[in-house]
Design a protein around this motif. Structure first.
Motif, PDB file in Angstrom:
ATOM      1  N   GLN A  33       0.855  -1.172   0.000  1.00 19.31           N
ATOM      2  CA  GLN A  33       0.000   0.000   0.000  1.00 19.31           C
ATOM      3  C   GLN A  33       0.901   1.236   0.000  1.00 19.31           C
ATOM      4  OE1 GLN A  33      -2.748  -0.197   3.319  1.00 19.31           O
ATOM      5  NE2 GLN A  33      -4.080  -1.635   2.287  1.00 19.31           N
ATOM      6  N   TYR A  35       0.891   5.389   1.003  1.00 19.19           N
ATOM      7  CA  TYR A  35       0.209   6.435   1.777  1.00 19.19           C
ATOM      8  C   TYR A  35       0.958   7.752   1.584  1.00 19.19           C
ATOM      9  CZ  TYR A  35      -2.427   2.887   4.335  1.00 19.19           C
ATOM     10  OH  TYR A  35      -3.272   1.858   4.678  1.00 19.19           O
ATOM     11  N   HIS A  42      -1.963  13.133   8.982  1.00 22.72           N
ATOM     12  CA  HIS A  42      -1.947  11.694   9.194  1.00 22.72           C
ATOM     13  C   HIS A  42      -1.834  10.986   7.848  1.00 22.72           C
ATOM     14  CE1 HIS A  42      -6.119  12.858   8.443  1.00 22.72           C
ATOM     15  NE2 HIS A  42      -6.299  11.654   7.929  1.00 22.72           N
ATOM     16  N   PRO A  43      -1.388   9.732   7.841  1.00 24.47           N
ATOM     17  CA  PRO A  43      -1.271   9.005   6.572  1.00 24.47           C
ATOM     18  C   PRO A  43      -2.622   8.856   5.888  1.00 24.47           C
ATOM     19  CG  PRO A  43      -0.066   7.885   8.326  1.00 24.47           C
ATOM     20  CD  PRO A  43      -0.896   8.934   8.981  1.00 24.47           C
ATOM     21  N   GLN A  48      -3.355   0.392  -3.495  1.00 24.59           N
ATOM     22  CA  GLN A  48      -2.871  -0.922  -3.083  1.00 24.59           C
ATOM     23  C   GLN A  48      -2.461  -1.711  -4.321  1.00 24.59           C
ATOM     24  OE1 GLN A  48      -4.754  -3.195   0.219  1.00 24.59           O
ATOM     25  NE2 GLN A  48      -5.422  -4.542  -1.420  1.00 24.59           N
ATOM     26  N   ASP A  92       1.974  -5.702   3.982  1.00 25.28           N
ATOM     27  CA  ASP A  92       1.216  -6.399   5.030  1.00 25.28           C
ATOM     28  C   ASP A  92       1.882  -7.688   5.463  1.00 25.28           C
ATOM     29  OD1 ASP A  92      -1.428  -8.372   3.487  1.00 25.28           O
ATOM     30  OD2 ASP A  92       0.684  -8.203   2.992  1.00 25.28           O
ATOM     31  N   TYR A  96      -2.256  -8.891   8.525  1.00 27.62           N
ATOM     32  CA  TYR A  96      -2.885  -7.574   8.648  1.00 27.62           C
ATOM     33  C   TYR A  96      -1.877  -6.548   9.153  1.00 27.62           C
ATOM     34  CZ  TYR A  96      -2.675 -10.019  12.946  1.00 27.62           C
ATOM     35  OH  TYR A  96      -2.209 -10.783  13.981  1.00 27.62           O
ATOM     36  N   LYS A  97      -0.703  -6.986   9.581  1.00 29.13           N
ATOM     37  CA  LYS A  97       0.247  -6.126  10.280  1.00 29.13           C
ATOM     38  C   LYS A  97       1.094  -5.398   9.253  1.00 29.13           C
ATOM     39  CE  LYS A  97       2.571  -8.176  13.443  1.00 29.13           C
ATOM     40  NZ  LYS A  97       3.616  -8.881  14.219  1.00 29.13           N
ATOM     41  N   TYR A  98       0.713  -4.186   8.934  1.00 30.84           N
ATOM     42  CA  TYR A  98       1.448  -3.439   7.924  1.00 30.84           C
ATOM     43  C   TYR A  98       2.780  -2.925   8.470  1.00 30.84           C
ATOM     44  CZ  TYR A  98      -1.935  -3.743   4.263  1.00 30.84           C
ATOM     45  OH  TYR A  98      -2.739  -4.230   3.274  1.00 30.84           O
ATOM     46  N   PHE A 100       5.555  -0.369   7.704  1.00 34.71           N
ATOM     47  CA  PHE A 100       5.741   0.845   6.931  1.00 34.71           C
ATOM     48  C   PHE A 100       7.213   1.034   6.574  1.00 34.71           C
ATOM     49  CE2 PHE A 100       1.889   3.454   6.672  1.00 34.71           C
ATOM     50  CZ  PHE A 100       1.020   2.652   7.371  1.00 34.71           C
TER      51      PHE A 100
ATOM     52  N   PHE B  33      -6.360  -0.668  14.340  1.00 39.16           N
ATOM     53  CA  PHE B  33      -4.917  -0.746  14.537  1.00 39.16           C
ATOM     54  C   PHE B  33      -4.451   0.444  15.367  1.00 39.16           C
ATOM     55  CE2 PHE B  33      -4.359  -3.638  10.885  1.00 39.16           C
ATOM     56  CZ  PHE B  33      -5.481  -3.348  10.128  1.00 39.16           C
ATOM     57  N   TYR B  35      -0.786   2.488  15.943  1.00 38.25           N
ATOM     58  CA  TYR B  35       0.586   2.656  15.497  1.00 38.25           C
ATOM     59  C   TYR B  35       1.251   3.751  16.330  1.00 38.25           C
ATOM     60  CZ  TYR B  35      -0.098  -0.072  11.212  1.00 38.25           C
ATOM     61  OH  TYR B  35      -0.328  -1.082  10.320  1.00 38.25           O
ATOM     62  N   GLN B  37       4.267   6.649  15.958  1.00 41.92           N
ATOM     63  CA  GLN B  37       5.100   7.308  14.965  1.00 41.92           C
ATOM     64  C   GLN B  37       6.015   8.320  15.656  1.00 41.92           C
ATOM     65  OE1 GLN B  37       3.141   9.515  11.774  1.00 41.92           O
ATOM     66  NE2 GLN B  37       4.851   9.071  10.394  1.00 41.92           N
ATOM     67  N   PRO B  43       5.172   5.061  10.615  1.00 39.29           N
ATOM     68  CA  PRO B  43       4.390   4.458  11.700  1.00 39.29           C
ATOM     69  C   PRO B  43       4.872   3.043  12.001  1.00 39.29           C
ATOM     70  CG  PRO B  43       2.954   5.469  10.058  1.00 39.29           C
ATOM     71  CD  PRO B  43       4.327   5.446   9.472  1.00 39.29           C
ATOM     72  N   PHE B  45       3.838  -0.525  13.962  1.00 34.26           N
ATOM     73  CA  PHE B  45       2.692  -1.284  14.453  1.00 34.26           C
ATOM     74  C   PHE B  45       2.797  -1.540  15.943  1.00 34.26           C
ATOM     75  CE2 PHE B  45      -0.630  -4.427  14.300  1.00 34.26           C
ATOM     76  CZ  PHE B  45      -0.246  -5.413  15.195  1.00 34.26           C
ATOM     77  N   TYR B  48      -3.384  -4.895  17.091  1.00 32.13           N
ATOM     78  CA  TYR B  48      -4.484  -5.051  16.127  1.00 32.13           C
ATOM     79  C   TYR B  48      -5.682  -5.699  16.800  1.00 32.13           C
ATOM     80  CZ  TYR B  48      -7.166  -7.333  12.394  1.00 32.13           C
ATOM     81  OH  TYR B  48      -8.169  -7.771  11.575  1.00 32.13           O
ATOM     82  N   LEU B  55      -6.056  -9.489  18.448  1.00 36.07           N
ATOM     83  CA  LEU B  55      -5.415 -10.632  17.810  1.00 36.07           C
ATOM     84  C   LEU B  55      -3.900 -10.549  17.806  1.00 36.07           C
ATOM     85  CD1 LEU B  55      -7.742 -11.428  14.771  1.00 36.07           C
ATOM     86  CD2 LEU B  55      -7.870 -12.180  17.150  1.00 36.07           C
ATOM     87  N   ASP B  56      -3.389  -9.361  17.961  1.00 37.93           N
ATOM     88  CA  ASP B  56      -1.931  -9.214  17.902  1.00 37.93           C
ATOM     89  C   ASP B  56      -1.531  -8.015  18.735  1.00 37.93           C
ATOM     90  OD1 ASP B  56       0.778  -8.745  17.217  1.00 37.93           O
ATOM     91  OD2 ASP B  56       0.483  -9.545  15.202  1.00 37.93           O
ATOM     92  N   SER B  58       1.923  -7.774  19.500  1.00 36.36           N
ATOM     93  CA  SER B  58       3.360  -8.001  19.467  1.00 36.36           C
ATOM     94  C   SER B  58       4.174  -6.722  19.359  1.00 36.36           C
ATOM     95  CB  SER B  58       3.718  -8.921  18.295  1.00 36.36           C
ATOM     96  OG  SER B  58       3.367  -8.316  17.063  1.00 36.36           O
ATOM     97  N   LEU B  91      -1.104   6.851  16.468  1.00 29.95           N
ATOM     98  CA  LEU B  91      -2.094   6.847  15.397  1.00 29.95           C
ATOM     99  C   LEU B  91      -3.007   5.639  15.518  1.00 29.95           C
ATOM    100  CD1 LEU B  91       0.364   7.640  12.478  1.00 29.95           C
ATOM    101  CD2 LEU B  91      -1.470   9.147  13.212  1.00 29.95           C
ATOM    102  N   VAL B 100      -6.454  -7.732   3.821  1.00 29.12           N
ATOM    103  CA  VAL B 100      -5.832  -6.652   3.061  1.00 29.12           C
ATOM    104  C   VAL B 100      -6.888  -5.687   2.550  1.00 29.12           C
ATOM    105  CG1 VAL B 100      -4.449  -6.099   1.055  1.00 29.12           C
ATOM    106  CG2 VAL B 100      -3.976  -8.173   2.378  1.00 29.12           C
ATOM    107  N   THR B 101      -6.865  -4.511   3.093  1.00 26.27           N
ATOM    108  CA  THR B 101      -7.852  -3.514   2.706  1.00 26.27           C
ATOM    109  C   THR B 101      -7.361  -2.133   3.108  1.00 26.27           C
ATOM    110  OG1 THR B 101     -10.183  -2.896   2.887  1.00 26.27           O
ATOM    111  CG2 THR B 101      -9.112  -3.736   4.865  1.00 26.27           C
ATOM    112  N   ALA B 103      -6.800   1.215   4.926  1.00 23.50           N
ATOM    113  CA  ALA B 103      -6.897   1.649   6.314  1.00 23.50           C
ATOM    114  C   ALA B 103      -7.083   3.162   6.367  1.00 23.50           C
ATOM    115  CB  ALA B 103      -5.648   1.245   7.094  1.00 23.50           C
ATOM    116  N   PHE B 105      -6.771   6.417   8.719  1.00 26.28           N
ATOM    117  CA  PHE B 105      -6.077   6.860   9.917  1.00 26.28           C
ATOM    118  C   PHE B 105      -6.777   8.047  10.555  1.00 26.28           C
ATOM    119  CE2 PHE B 105      -2.008   4.668  10.379  1.00 26.28           C
ATOM    120  CZ  PHE B 105      -1.945   3.955   9.206  1.00 26.28           C
TER     121      PHE B 105
END
Lengths: 110, 114
Positions: A33, A35, A42-43, A48, A92, A96-98, A100, B33, B35, B37, B43, B45, B48, B55-56, B58, B91, B100-101, B103, B105
């Motif tokens: 993706q 941005y 903000h981003p 994509q 990603d 789901y963990k993007y 950057f 999500f 983030y 920065q 940014p 992570f 999530y 779910l995450d 980490s 953020l 995958v879609t 996002a 912010f």
């Protein structure tokens, strides 16, 4: 872990010149993706890319995904002052963990 | 609302103080999500949520960081005993679906620990 590097880190161009930022990964990219983040903002999602070799265009912006899916690029034709900001790619990593990239800060001189 | 809303926009905390940052995602968005920065960086992570499930987590830097989304909408990121290295913009982003879609912010919360 995965590292996503962008070059250049900074770019100053005269208005009307073209601009390109490159996104390179130490591992195969999954879904990229792009941005844009204006100064103090903000981003904001631009586009994509999913498929190897994919090319997408949005007016003056051209996005490309490398054939080997290890790099991507964003090219802006005839920059305008409204293009000022930092451009980030994000991968990603198959989840789901993007992750950057480091970003390229573009300054356009009128 | 029309977009992702975060509050406060700015927060100054004394070292050792606890802070709570709020995120109102776009209504109906499944994924949320957080983030972090730092100045001049991309940014990074933190955590999530898919609906109310975390779910995450980490990316949370330490056990001083805690996030929740109890009803699958509003989320809160809490930082206990803040330290100077916690200074950053936090953020929040949401997306309509899993996977995958695009996002969206929020404007972020700029936290300064003094």
């Amino acid at each position: 872990g995965q590292q996503v590097m962008q070059i250049p880190q900074y770019q100053h161009v005269q208005e009307g010149e073209d601009f390109t930022t490159y996104c390179n990964s130490s591992t195969t990219l999954s879904n990229i993706q792009w941005y844009k983040q204006r100064p103090g903002g903000h981003p904001v999602f631009l586009i994509q890319l999913v498929k190897s070799g994919e090319v997408k265009k949005q007016k003056r912006l051209t996005f490309q995904f490398g054939e080997a899916k290890k790099n991507s690029s964003l090219h802006i034709t005839a920059t305008q002052t409204t293009d000022v900001g930092t451009y980030f790619c994000a991968d990603d990593s198959g989840t789901y963990k993007y992750i950057f990239g480091t970003g390229t800060r573009l300054k356009v001189l009128a | 609302g029309a977009g992702v809303s975060q509050s406060p926009r700015y927060k100054v905390a004394k070292r050792g103080q606890d802070v709570a940052l709020r995120c109102d995602p776009i209504s109906g968005h499944v994924s949320l999500f957080w983030y972090q920065q730092a100045l001049g960086q991309g940014p990074e992570f933190l955590t999530y949520f898919q609906n109310e499930a975390q779910l995450d987590k980490s990316g949370l830097p330490s056990d001083r960081f805690f996030a929740e989304r109890p009803e699958g909408s509003v989320s809160t990121l809490k930082i206990q005993r803040t330290q100077q290295e916690d200074s950053a913009v936090y953020l929040c982003a949401s997306s309509a679906r899993r996977g995958v879609t695009e996002a969206f912010f929020g404007q972020g919360t700029r936290l300064t620990v003094v």
